[in-house]
Design a protein around this motif. Sequence first.
Motif, mmCIF file in Angstrom:
data_model
loop_
_atom_site.group_PDB
_atom_site.id
_atom_site.type_symbol
_atom_site.label_atom_id
_atom_site.label_comp_id
_atom_site.label_asym_id
_atom_site.label_seq_id
_atom_site.Cartn_x
_atom_site.Cartn_y
_atom_site.Cartn_z
ATOM 1 N N MET A 1 11.446 -29.895 1.138
ATOM 2 C CA MET A 1 10.573 -28.803 1.237
ATOM 3 C C MET A 1 9.690 -28.945 -0.006
ATOM 4 O O MET A 1 10.340 -29.593 -1.067
ATOM 5 N N THR A 2 8.536 -28.573 -0.152
ATOM 6 C CA THR A 2 7.853 -28.479 -1.134
ATOM 7 C C THR A 2 8.276 -27.616 -2.305
ATOM 8 O O THR A 2 8.936 -26.558 -2.033
ATOM 9 N N LYS A 3 7.542 -27.511 -3.391
ATOM 10 C CA LYS A 3 7.986 -26.720 -4.535
ATOM 11 C C LYS A 3 7.396 -25.442 -3.987
ATOM 12 O O LYS A 3 6.427 -25.148 -3.492
ATOM 13 N N PRO A 4 8.277 -24.125 -4.518
ATOM 14 C CA PRO A 4 7.765 -22.629 -4.090
ATOM 15 C C PRO A 4 6.574 -22.336 -5.060
ATOM 16 O O PRO A 4 6.465 -22.713 -5.973
ATOM 17 N N ALA A 5 5.940 -21.589 -4.264
ATOM 18 C CA ALA A 5 4.584 -21.145 -4.983
ATOM 19 C C ALA A 5 5.147 -20.195 -6.096
ATOM 20 O O ALA A 5 4.336 -19.719 -7.026
ATOM 21 N N PHE A 6 6.273 -19.435 -5.925
ATOM 22 C CA PHE A 6 6.997 -18.370 -6.681
ATOM 23 C C PHE A 6 8.346 -18.558 -6.940
ATOM 24 O O PHE A 6 9.216 -18.720 -5.678
ATOM 25 N N GLU A 7 9.092 -18.605 -7.906
ATOM 26 C CA GLU A 7 10.555 -18.542 -7.986
ATOM 27 C C GLU A 7 10.786 -17.566 -9.207
ATOM 28 O O GLU A 7 10.496 -17.944 -10.391
ATOM 29 N N THR A 8 12.010 -16.810 -9.041
ATOM 30 C CA THR A 8 12.425 -16.104 -10.195
ATOM 31 C C THR A 8 14.068 -15.805 -9.946
ATOM 32 O O THR A 8 14.376 -15.658 -8.655
ATOM 33 N N THR A 9 14.655 -15.416 -10.950
ATOM 34 C CA THR A 9 15.911 -14.861 -10.842
ATOM 35 C C THR A 9 15.934 -13.591 -11.485
ATOM 36 O O THR A 9 15.223 -13.284 -12.611
ATOM 37 N N VAL A 10 16.438 -12.500 -10.657
ATOM 38 C CA VAL A 10 16.438 -11.285 -11.081
ATOM 39 C C VAL A 10 17.804 -10.848 -11.282
ATOM 40 O O VAL A 10 19.012 -11.175 -10.589
ATOM 41 N N HIS A 11 18.122 -10.038 -12.404
ATOM 42 C CA HIS A 11 19.372 -9.758 -12.839
ATOM 43 C C HIS A 11 19.415 -8.193 -12.721
ATOM 44 O O HIS A 11 18.704 -7.415 -12.874
ATOM 45 N N GLY A 12 20.779 -7.781 -12.208
ATOM 46 C CA GLY A 12 21.040 -6.460 -11.958
ATOM 47 C C GLY A 12 21.821 -6.385 -10.387
ATOM 48 O O GLY A 12 21.867 -7.162 -9.715
ATOM 49 N N THR A 13 22.098 -5.248 -10.178
ATOM 50 C CA THR A 13 22.994 -5.029 -9.004
ATOM 51 C C THR A 13 21.941 -4.772 -8.026
ATOM 52 O O THR A 13 20.992 -3.772 -7.886
ATOM 53 N N PRO A 14 21.795 -5.408 -6.784
ATOM 54 C CA PRO A 14 20.871 -5.378 -5.760
ATOM 55 C C PRO A 14 20.891 -3.888 -4.977
ATOM 56 O O PRO A 14 22.341 -3.622 -4.612
ATOM 57 N N GLY A 15 19.979 -3.405 -4.913
ATOM 58 C CA GLY A 15 20.020 -1.825 -4.377
ATOM 59 C C GLY A 15 19.231 -2.169 -2.943
ATOM 60 O O GLY A 15 18.044 -2.411 -2.926
ATOM 61 N N PRO A 16 19.846 -1.285 -1.857
ATOM 62 C CA PRO A 16 19.265 -1.242 -0.567
ATOM 63 C C PRO A 16 18.184 -0.214 -0.548
ATOM 64 O O PRO A 16 18.196 0.974 -1.332
ATOM 65 N N GLN A 17 17.077 -0.443 0.295
ATOM 66 C CA GLN A 17 16.180 0.680 0.351
ATOM 67 C C GLN A 17 16.176 0.880 2.066
ATOM 68 O O GLN A 17 15.995 -0.008 2.734
ATOM 69 N N GLY A 18 15.870 1.941 2.252
ATOM 70 C CA GLY A 18 15.742 2.120 3.786
ATOM 71 C C GLY A 18 16.047 3.587 4.298
ATOM 72 O O GLY A 18 15.367 4.375 4.841
ATOM 73 N N SER A 19 17.352 4.129 4.006
ATOM 74 C CA SER A 19 17.804 5.366 4.257
ATOM 75 C C SER A 19 17.166 6.360 3.602
ATOM 76 O O SER A 19 17.478 6.469 2.118
ATOM 77 N N LYS A 20 16.764 7.322 4.226
ATOM 78 C CA LYS A 20 16.074 8.603 3.345
ATOM 79 C C LYS A 20 16.757 9.832 3.465
ATOM 80 O O LYS A 20 17.427 9.941 4.620
ATOM 81 N N THR A 21 17.011 10.659 2.638
ATOM 82 C CA THR A 21 17.774 11.991 2.595
ATOM 83 C C THR A 21 16.805 13.046 2.341
ATOM 84 O O THR A 21 16.001 12.910 1.336
ATOM 85 N N VAL A 22 16.983 14.160 3.155
ATOM 86 C CA VAL A 22 15.959 15.247 2.505
ATOM 87 C C VAL A 22 16.825 16.268 1.993
ATOM 88 O O VAL A 22 18.002 16.645 2.504
ATOM 89 N N ASN A 23 16.297 16.846 0.874
ATOM 90 C CA ASN A 23 17.310 18.034 0.349
ATOM 91 C C ASN A 23 16.846 19.271 0.974
ATOM 92 O O ASN A 23 15.903 19.640 1.649
#
Length: 161
Positions: A1-23
């Motif tokens: 495969m060719t070289k990626p157009a963008f590549e990075t390493t992210v440091h930190g605990t991956p966090g999910p997005q999706g569920s919303k709560t209503v206060n």
Amino acid sequence: MTKPAFETTVHGTPGPQGSKTVNAAGAMYESSAKVKPWREAVKSAALDTVAYDETWQPIRDAVRLEVVFTLPRPKHHFGTGRNAGFVKPSAPEYPTGKPDTDKLLRSTQDALKDAGVLLDDSVITDTVAAKRYVLTTADTLSHPGAIVRVWRLTQPKEPQP
């Protein structure tokens, strides 16, 4: 495969997005406290990666996104006493529990858009994602985070005025 157009390493605990709560006041908020720090970590890593490329423009054409999320092992995966620090033989090889891979992708994709890597996350047509524990495969990190790669599926077009 060719070289990626963008590549990075992210440091930190991956966090999910999706569920919303209503206060009680009716305001909606993310149910995961990890999503905001994760999105900031992805955005910061992405901005650092493109900062020295004066010609960088957000990718507006079809792309393939690949993300390998590195998650910390739960404490109960490790032995105690003289076996402290060693993974129990009964510990699972792969993280099959929460967070869901699709929710991790959602927060990561939104952060890539916010950082200007992608014009919009709708340009992602192909996705490959994996969840792994720390130091279990070649593409995992020694700490929580992710390796993010973006490949162009077509030749880049000139930016529209």
